[in-house]
Write a protein that holds these residues in place. Structure first.
Motif, PDB file in Angstrom:
ATOM      1  N   SER A  77       0.841  -1.206   0.000  1.00  0.00           N
ATOM      2  CA  SER A  77       0.000   0.000   0.000  1.00  0.00           C
ATOM      3  C   SER A  77       0.872   1.250   0.000  1.00  0.00           C
ATOM      4  O   SER A  77       0.538   2.260  -0.637  1.00  0.00           O
ATOM      5  CB  SER A  77      -0.912  -0.004   1.233  1.00  0.00           C
ATOM      6  OG  SER A  77      -1.721  -1.154   1.272  1.00  0.00           O
ATOM      7  N   LEU A  78       1.995   1.191   0.709  1.00  0.00           N
ATOM      8  CA  LEU A  78       2.928   2.314   0.742  1.00  0.00           C
ATOM      9  C   LEU A  78       3.488   2.573  -0.649  1.00  0.00           C
ATOM     10  O   LEU A  78       3.608   3.731  -1.079  1.00  0.00           O
ATOM     11  CB  LEU A  78       4.061   2.010   1.719  1.00  0.00           C
ATOM     12  CG  LEU A  78       5.237   2.993   1.743  1.00  0.00           C
ATOM     13  CD1 LEU A  78       4.775   4.360   2.215  1.00  0.00           C
ATOM     14  CD2 LEU A  78       6.349   2.462   2.646  1.00  0.00           C
ATOM     15  N   VAL A  79       3.828   1.511  -1.363  1.00  0.00           N
ATOM     16  CA  VAL A  79       4.359   1.637  -2.716  1.00  0.00           C
ATOM     17  C   VAL A  79       3.330   2.314  -3.628  1.00  0.00           C
ATOM     18  O   VAL A  79       3.663   3.217  -4.407  1.00  0.00           O
ATOM     19  CB  VAL A  79       4.748   0.260  -3.277  1.00  0.00           C
ATOM     20  CG1 VAL A  79       5.217   0.370  -4.717  1.00  0.00           C
ATOM     21  CG2 VAL A  79       5.826  -0.381  -2.419  1.00  0.00           C
ATOM     22  N   LEU A  80       2.072   1.900  -3.518  1.00  0.00           N
ATOM     23  CA  LEU A  80       1.026   2.468  -4.372  1.00  0.00           C
ATOM     24  C   LEU A  80       0.785   3.938  -4.065  1.00  0.00           C
ATOM     25  O   LEU A  80       0.579   4.744  -4.978  1.00  0.00           O
ATOM     26  CB  LEU A  80      -0.272   1.668  -4.210  1.00  0.00           C
ATOM     27  CG  LEU A  80      -0.230   0.208  -4.668  1.00  0.00           C
ATOM     28  CD1 LEU A  80      -1.612  -0.415  -4.573  1.00  0.00           C
ATOM     29  CD2 LEU A  80       0.292   0.107  -6.098  1.00  0.00           C
ATOM     30  N   VAL A  81       0.807   4.287  -2.790  1.00  0.00           N
ATOM     31  CA  VAL A  81       0.630   5.702  -2.412  1.00  0.00           C
ATOM     32  C   VAL A  81       1.759   6.543  -2.991  1.00  0.00           C
ATOM     33  O   VAL A  81       1.533   7.629  -3.549  1.00  0.00           O
ATOM     34  CB  VAL A  81       0.572   5.847  -0.878  1.00  0.00           C
ATOM     35  CG1 VAL A  81       0.664   7.320  -0.479  1.00  0.00           C
ATOM     36  CG2 VAL A  81      -0.716   5.237  -0.332  1.00  0.00           C
TER      37      VAL A  81
END
Length: 360
Positions: A77-81
């Motif tokens: 999720s951090l990567v996508l943000v």
């Protein structure tokens, strides 16, 4: 967003015009995504720990992985943000291809998020049933293929480029649709299969994304594409900012995902990154080169296919365990050795892929 702001500021002072250069915006995309990952990462890890979002481990997996139980997951999720924020900041948002890569990435991320959530909510490492996961992947992949086919503005957008042959392209017509579908869905699942060790999948994804960014820049530049013998595709150069965002977000995530991992990517990240690489390869017309540069992902996928086929037909296994990285673990290779050697292989594959820029 920031691109539009710099355009307005350029009317006041010409110095702000430098932000119109694609190369600078690609670098800023890398740095923005990297900064977001590094700054937000510790807080996200603490949140995942507090919510008890911990990794599930296969019962039949290597015994060394039992120590990983409870490590925070869904870190993708951090990567996508980071990718989404950096791309929105520095891309030309009037470019339809930017929205294609963003929406496909986020859609596959959503599928992975549901899969991860079911694993955690039910305490079952199986997660979303395979048929249902594949159904949703197929819907997104097919919709993307149809959209790109029917909105193509030039023949070059649907031709198949054959590596190492100058000015040799195949007119594949409607076959572009199933090809695009299989590249996106196949790439998504290949990266997901590879994501089994600390940092194993993220570094190859970073390397391949960086190389695809070079292809995007060349293909979208009339001068460079003509000199190197590539069909020119107007507007695809903007995708280099997105590729830069993947590189920055991936490196930032690797800071926390390096062995021994503080957080795992989960399907939310692996499925999304794989789909992102697939759709970018389609846009720059380098599906065959993706097979080369993503050689580690291909090896991991083929090992699973071979293992399953062999067991069903003969009752015997070819590998000690599939995917392939588990086979080497069970042969006695320490986890860091497996990871670094697969990274080295990826560097080799990516260099071979980049060689097709000139050897034509």
């Amino acid at each position: 967003m920031l691109l539009e702001l710099t355009e307005m500021l350029a009317r006041i002072h010409s110095g702000f015009g430098v932000f119109q250069y694609l190369t600078l915006r690609a670098i800023l995309g890398v740095l923005t995504a990297l900064a977001i990952s590094l700054l937000v990462g510790p807080a996200m890890i603490r949140l995942l720990v507090r919510l008890q979002i911990g990794q599930m481990v296969r019962d039949d997996g290597p015994q060394s992985h039992l120590s990983k139980v409870g490590t925070p997951t869904m870190g993708g999720s951090l990567v996508l943000v980071a990718i989404g924020t950096a791309t929105l900041c520095w891309s030309d948002l009037s470019n339809r291809l930017v929205w294609v890569v963003l929406l496909v990435t986020m859609a596959f991320g959503a599928i992975g998020w549901v899969d991860d959530y079911r694993k955690l909510a039910r305490g079952d490492s199986a997660g979303l049933p395979a048929r249902r996961k594949y159904l949703w992947q197929s819907i997104v992949g097919l919709a993307t293929a149809l959209f790109l086919y029917f909105t193509a503005t030039s023949p070059a957008e649907t031709q198949l480029i054959v590596p190492f042959f100058k000015n040799f392209v195949l007119e594949i017509g409607w076959l572009f649709i199933p090809l695009t579908y299989f590249v996106i869905v196949g790439s998504s699942n290949a990266v997901n299969l590879t994501d089994g060790l600390d940092g194993l999948a993220i570094m190859p994804a970073v390397l391949v994304a960086g190389a695809l960014g070079i292809f995007a820049y060349v293909t979208g530049h009339a001068g460079f594409s003509g000199y190197l013998g590539f069909p020119h595709i107007a507007g695809v150069g903007e995708v280099v900012v997105f590729c830069g965002a993947i590189v920055g977000a991936g490196l930032g995530f690797l800071w926390f995902n390096a062995y021994p991992a503080q957080v795992f990517m989960g399907d939310v990240g692996a499925l999304a990154l794989g789909a992102a690489l697939g759709v970018v390869a389609v846009l720059v017309r380098q599906e065959l080169v993706l097979l080369v540069m993503g050689g580690v992902f291909v090896m991991e996928t083929l090992s699973v296919i071979i293992q399953v086929a062999s067991f069903k037909m003969t009752g015997r296994r070819v590998f000690r365990m599939a995917p392939l990285h588990h086979h080497f673990e069970l042969k006695g290779w320490p986890e860091p050795r497996v990871i670094v050697r697969f990274w080295v292989l990826t560097v080799i594959f990516v260099l071979i892929g980049l060689a097709t820029l000139k050897i034509r």
